[in-house]
Design a protein around this motif. Structure first.
Motif, PDB file in Angstrom:
ATOM      1  N   TRP A  51      -0.344   1.574   1.768  1.00 67.55           N
ATOM      2  CA  TRP A  51      -0.234   2.960   2.339  1.00 67.55           C
ATOM      3  C   TRP A  51       0.286   3.707   1.284  1.00 67.55           C
ATOM      4  O   TRP A  51       0.018   5.003   0.818  1.00 67.55           O
ATOM      5  CB  TRP A  51       0.494   3.085   3.437  1.00 67.55           C
ATOM      6  N   GLU A  52       1.054   3.444   0.618  1.00 65.22           N
ATOM      7  CA  GLU A  52       1.815   4.048  -0.749  1.00 65.22           C
ATOM      8  C   GLU A  52       0.638   4.156  -1.812  1.00 65.22           C
ATOM      9  O   GLU A  52       0.566   5.387  -2.192  1.00 65.22           O
ATOM     10  CB  GLU A  52       2.989   3.103  -1.413  1.00 65.22           C
ATOM     11  N   ASN A  53       0.046   3.271  -2.075  1.00 65.38           N
ATOM     12  CA  ASN A  53      -1.289   3.391  -2.890  1.00 65.38           C
ATOM     13  C   ASN A  53      -2.266   4.418  -2.400  1.00 65.38           C
ATOM     14  O   ASN A  53      -2.666   5.211  -3.082  1.00 65.38           O
ATOM     15  CB  ASN A  53      -1.773   1.940  -3.262  1.00 65.38           C
ATOM     16  N   THR A  64      10.845   2.504   0.031  1.00 66.04           N
ATOM     17  CA  THR A  64      12.090   1.589   0.084  1.00 66.04           C
ATOM     18  C   THR A  64      11.652   0.379   0.518  1.00 66.04           C
ATOM     19  O   THR A  64      10.617   0.196   1.223  1.00 66.04           O
ATOM     20  CB  THR A  64      13.371   2.322   0.696  1.00 66.04           C
ATOM     21  N   PRO A  65      12.650  -0.720   0.684  1.00 64.51           N
ATOM     22  CA  PRO A  65      12.137  -1.766   1.424  1.00 64.51           C
ATOM     23  C   PRO A  65      12.097  -1.742   2.828  1.00 64.51           C
ATOM     24  O   PRO A  65      11.475  -2.753   3.520  1.00 64.51           O
ATOM     25  CB  PRO A  65      13.433  -2.836   1.159  1.00 64.51           C
ATOM     26  N   PHE A  66      12.471  -0.624   3.446  1.00 64.05           N
ATOM     27  CA  PHE A  66      12.311  -0.510   4.882  1.00 64.05           C
ATOM     28  C   PHE A  66      11.448   0.495   5.299  1.00 64.05           C
ATOM     29  O   PHE A  66      11.053   0.482   6.494  1.00 64.05           O
ATOM     30  CB  PHE A  66      13.887   0.047   5.364  1.00 64.05           C
ATOM     31  N   LEU A  67      10.984   1.670   4.505  1.00 62.82           N
ATOM     32  CA  LEU A  67      10.246   2.674   5.045  1.00 62.82           C
ATOM     33  C   LEU A  67       9.515   3.328   3.807  1.00 62.82           C
ATOM     34  O   LEU A  67       9.760   2.936   2.606  1.00 62.82           O
ATOM     35  CB  LEU A  67      10.779   3.720   5.646  1.00 62.82           C
ATOM     36  N   LEU A  68       8.341   4.008   3.972  1.00 60.93           N
ATOM     37  CA  LEU A  68       7.756   4.910   3.110  1.00 60.93           C
ATOM     38  C   LEU A  68       7.768   6.325   3.503  1.00 60.93           C
ATOM     39  O   LEU A  68       7.383   6.649   4.737  1.00 60.93           O
ATOM     40  CB  LEU A  68       6.106   4.273   3.101  1.00 60.93           C
ATOM     41  N   PHE A  81       7.139   3.177   9.044  1.00 61.06           N
ATOM     42  CA  PHE A  81       7.869   1.878   9.030  1.00 61.06           C
ATOM     43  C   PHE A  81       6.863   0.928   9.380  1.00 61.06           C
ATOM     44  O   PHE A  81       5.811   0.714   9.982  1.00 61.06           O
ATOM     45  CB  PHE A  81       8.608   1.937  10.252  1.00 61.06           C
ATOM     46  N   ARG A  82       7.229  -0.318   8.487  1.00 66.11           N
ATOM     47  CA  ARG A  82       6.495  -1.708   8.839  1.00 66.11           C
ATOM     48  C   ARG A  82       6.151  -2.013  10.114  1.00 66.11           C
ATOM     49  O   ARG A  82       5.288  -2.606  10.352  1.00 66.11           O
ATOM     50  CB  ARG A  82       7.302  -2.784   8.222  1.00 66.11           C
ATOM     51  N   ASP A  83       7.029  -1.567  11.292  1.00 64.67           N
ATOM     52  CA  ASP A  83       6.529  -2.096  12.485  1.00 64.67           C
ATOM     53  C   ASP A  83       5.458  -1.218  13.188  1.00 64.67           C
ATOM     54  O   ASP A  83       4.949  -1.533  14.282  1.00 64.67           O
ATOM     55  CB  ASP A  83       7.889  -2.031  13.475  1.00 64.67           C
TER      56      ASP A  83
END
Length: 107
Positions: A51-53, A64-68, A81-83
């Motif tokens: 999703w970042e790309n 971050t390791p936890f969220l975008l 969030f990944r979930d």
């Protein structure tokens, strides 16, 4: 810090219930009281790197390791969030939230 009075209709403010944190809230929009934010949980997981790309072409993104965090120039932000949860910030209008979510993330 001065906080507004608790909302008498808010389950969290008055009854100390946290519906936004319940997994059975999937596929619903949940307004986060007083935050100008609506949470959508329609997917079982999100690949934040993908999703970042994908969203870097249309918004400023920070991972971050936890969220975008996705910052659109129109004043709307996504916190993903990944979930599978996505916080849409900048409006409490559920129709606008759905439009933004469906435009960039889809169902």
């Amino acid at each position: 810090m001065k906080l507004p009075s608790p909302d008498p209709n808010c389950p969290t403010c008055r009854r100390i219930q946290f519906p936004a944190l319940q997994h059975n809230a999937q596929d619903e929009e949940i307004e986060l009281c007083g935050r100008d934010t609506v949470q959508i949980h329609r997917k079982s997981g999100l690949d934040l790197e993908q999703w970042e790309n994908q969203l870097a072409n249309v918004a400023d993104v920070r991972r971050t390791p936890f969220l975008l965090k996705v910052i659109f120039h129109e004043g709307i932000q996504f916190v993903m969030f990944r979930d599978g949860r996505v916080l849409v910030q900048g409006t409490e209008d559920r129709i606008q939230v759905r439009i933004w979510y469906d435009r960039y993330i889809g169902s």
